[in-house]
Design a protein around this motif. Sequence first.
Motif, PDB file in Angstrom:
ATOM      1  N   MET A   1      38.596  57.423  36.903  1.00  0.00           N
ATOM      2  CA  MET A   1      38.054  56.204  36.304  1.00  0.00           C
ATOM      3  C   MET A   1      37.264  56.530  35.039  1.00  0.00           C
ATOM      4  O   MET A   1      37.380  55.842  34.026  1.00  0.00           O
ATOM      5  CB  MET A   1      37.158  55.461  37.304  1.00  0.00           C
ATOM      6  CG  MET A   1      37.899  54.808  38.438  1.00  0.00           C
ATOM      7  SD  MET A   1      36.777  54.045  39.637  1.00  0.00           S
ATOM      8  CE  MET A   1      36.279  52.572  38.730  1.00  0.00           C
ATOM      9  N   LYS A   2      36.458  57.592  35.112  1.00  0.00           N
ATOM     10  CA  LYS A   2      35.641  57.997  33.969  1.00  0.00           C
ATOM     11  C   LYS A   2      36.526  58.416  32.793  1.00  0.00           C
ATOM     12  O   LYS A   2      36.272  58.039  31.651  1.00  0.00           O
ATOM     13  CB  LYS A   2      34.721  59.145  34.383  1.00  0.00           C
ATOM     14  CG  LYS A   2      33.753  59.587  33.321  1.00  0.00           C
ATOM     15  CD  LYS A   2      32.849  60.674  33.869  1.00  0.00           C
ATOM     16  CE  LYS A   2      31.901  61.198  32.838  1.00  0.00           C
ATOM     17  NZ  LYS A   2      31.102  62.308  33.345  1.00  0.00           N
ATOM     18  N   ASN A   3      37.577  59.177  33.074  1.00  0.00           N
ATOM     19  CA  ASN A   3      38.494  59.605  32.013  1.00  0.00           C
ATOM     20  C   ASN A   3      39.195  58.409  31.378  1.00  0.00           C
ATOM     21  O   ASN A   3      39.386  58.370  30.165  1.00  0.00           O
ATOM     22  CB  ASN A   3      39.521  60.604  32.544  1.00  0.00           C
ATOM     23  CG  ASN A   3      38.909  61.960  32.800  1.00  0.00           C
ATOM     24  OD1 ASN A   3      37.884  62.314  32.242  1.00  0.00           O
ATOM     25  ND2 ASN A   3      39.535  62.728  33.670  1.00  0.00           N
ATOM     26  N   ASN A   4      39.585  57.438  32.195  1.00  0.00           N
ATOM     27  CA  ASN A   4      40.226  56.231  31.659  1.00  0.00           C
ATOM     28  C   ASN A   4      39.272  55.479  30.737  1.00  0.00           C
ATOM     29  O   ASN A   4      39.688  54.933  29.717  1.00  0.00           O
ATOM     30  CB  ASN A   4      40.710  55.319  32.783  1.00  0.00           C
ATOM     31  CG  ASN A   4      41.940  55.868  33.472  1.00  0.00           C
ATOM     32  OD1 ASN A   4      42.664  56.691  32.929  1.00  0.00           O
ATOM     33  ND2 ASN A   4      42.181  55.416  34.689  1.00  0.00           N
TER      34      ASN A   4
ATOM     35  N   VAL B   1      32.851  49.650  33.037  1.00  0.00           N
ATOM     36  CA  VAL B   1      31.734  50.556  33.350  1.00  0.00           C
ATOM     37  C   VAL B   1      30.974  50.049  34.573  1.00  0.00           C
ATOM     38  O   VAL B   1      30.590  50.826  35.440  1.00  0.00           O
ATOM     39  CB  VAL B   1      30.801  50.747  32.139  1.00  0.00           C
ATOM     40  CG1 VAL B   1      29.527  51.476  32.527  1.00  0.00           C
ATOM     41  CG2 VAL B   1      31.518  51.505  31.043  1.00  0.00           C
ATOM     42  N   ARG B   2      30.765  48.736  34.644  1.00  0.00           N
ATOM     43  CA  ARG B   2      30.094  48.169  35.826  1.00  0.00           C
ATOM     44  C   ARG B   2      30.916  48.458  37.080  1.00  0.00           C
ATOM     45  O   ARG B   2      30.366  48.808  38.123  1.00  0.00           O
ATOM     46  CB  ARG B   2      29.879  46.663  35.657  1.00  0.00           C
ATOM     47  CG  ARG B   2      28.721  46.310  34.760  1.00  0.00           C
ATOM     48  CD  ARG B   2      28.327  44.845  34.863  1.00  0.00           C
ATOM     49  NE  ARG B   2      29.436  43.926  34.770  1.00  0.00           N
ATOM     50  CZ  ARG B   2      29.888  43.366  33.652  1.00  0.00           C
ATOM     51  NH1 ARG B   2      29.314  43.668  32.504  1.00  0.00           N
ATOM     52  NH2 ARG B   2      30.906  42.538  33.664  1.00  0.00           N
ATOM     53  N   ASN B   3      32.233  48.337  36.972  1.00  0.00           N
ATOM     54  CA  ASN B   3      33.109  48.637  38.103  1.00  0.00           C
ATOM     55  C   ASN B   3      32.970  50.101  38.508  1.00  0.00           C
ATOM     56  O   ASN B   3      32.861  50.427  39.697  1.00  0.00           O
ATOM     57  CB  ASN B   3      34.559  48.314  37.744  1.00  0.00           C
ATOM     58  CG  ASN B   3      35.504  48.518  38.898  1.00  0.00           C
ATOM     59  OD1 ASN B   3      35.169  48.260  40.059  1.00  0.00           O
ATOM     60  ND2 ASN B   3      36.698  48.970  38.593  1.00  0.00           N
ATOM     61  N   TYR B   4      32.948  50.995  37.522  1.00  0.00           N
ATOM     62  CA  TYR B   4      32.774  52.424  37.792  1.00  0.00           C
ATOM     63  C   TYR B   4      31.437  52.679  38.487  1.00  0.00           C
ATOM     64  O   TYR B   4      31.378  53.387  39.491  1.00  0.00           O
ATOM     65  CB  TYR B   4      32.851  53.208  36.473  1.00  0.00           C
ATOM     66  CG  TYR B   4      32.448  54.655  36.605  1.00  0.00           C
ATOM     67  CD1 TYR B   4      33.335  55.605  37.092  1.00  0.00           C
ATOM     68  CD2 TYR B   4      31.167  55.078  36.245  1.00  0.00           C
ATOM     69  CE1 TYR B   4      32.962  56.928  37.222  1.00  0.00           C
ATOM     70  CE2 TYR B   4      30.789  56.402  36.362  1.00  0.00           C
ATOM     71  CZ  TYR B   4      31.685  57.322  36.847  1.00  0.00           C
ATOM     72  OH  TYR B   4      31.307  58.638  36.983  1.00  0.00           O
ATOM     73  N   GLU B   5      30.374  52.096  37.958  1.00  0.00           N
ATOM     74  CA  GLU B   5      29.042  52.289  38.547  1.00  0.00           C
ATOM     75  C   GLU B   5      28.965  51.713  39.963  1.00  0.00           C
ATOM     76  O   GLU B   5      28.340  52.308  40.846  1.00  0.00           O
ATOM     77  CB  GLU B   5      27.961  51.673  37.654  1.00  0.00           C
ATOM     78  CG  GLU B   5      27.783  52.373  36.322  1.00  0.00           C
ATOM     79  CD  GLU B   5      27.344  53.822  36.437  1.00  0.00           C
ATOM     80  OE1 GLU B   5      26.650  54.189  37.418  1.00  0.00           O
ATOM     81  OE2 GLU B   5      27.688  54.611  35.544  1.00  0.00           O
ATOM     82  N   ASN B   6      29.595  50.557  40.191  1.00  0.00           N
ATOM     83  CA  ASN B   6      29.619  49.959  41.529  1.00  0.00           C
ATOM     84  C   ASN B   6      30.363  50.849  42.517  1.00  0.00           C
ATOM     85  O   ASN B   6      29.909  51.055  43.643  1.00  0.00           O
ATOM     86  CB  ASN B   6      30.247  48.563  41.497  1.00  0.00           C
ATOM     87  CG  ASN B   6      29.353  47.545  40.832  1.00  0.00           C
ATOM     88  OD1 ASN B   6      28.146  47.740  40.716  1.00  0.00           O
ATOM     89  ND2 ASN B   6      29.954  46.464  40.366  1.00  0.00           N
TER      90      ASN B   6
END
Length: 173
Positions: free
Chosen positions: A115-118, A47-52
């Motif tokens: 990324m969100k779906n994963n 999630v941090r990776n997605y947000e970054n």
Amino acid sequence: MNLKKISIFAIFAFFLSGVAFSQQITRFGVVDTAKVYQAYFRNSAPVRNYENKKSEFQREIIKRTEEIQKLKQQKSESISSGNEAQASKLDADIIKKTDALTEYTNAKNIELESMKNNLQNSDSFYKKLYSVIERVAENEGFSMILSLQQNNAILWYSSSVDVTDKVISELGL
């Protein structure tokens, strides 16, 4: 006489309590899987990776948008000063950069959506979730756990509430 009535009542109450406790009590629970999901992934590395990535993409979009705005301002100044050749060149740059920004935005939105779906379809998360639901349900004496989000979705149930074999037997099958 009074003592005899109390003794009979005590024996009767004891008998009734035995009958009552011999009946299986079915307890249901519910789980708000969306809330669990949000809490579980709030501080996770994916999630941090997605947000970054999302922030990085947003910064790039803002940077490119500001470049286009500067070019539009320069074009306006070129037109005001009568420099049509410069204005035409700037217009071509604006179109080129606007198209590139649109392509970048579309590609990055697709990447973020993937990324969100994963994240949302993480098998390891759901395996862990169902294992924890089973453990909590058994420890707390629940017979069945339902999903708060999905109508009629049973997340876990105790084999003690499954009467399938009894129904088959009663049907003579």
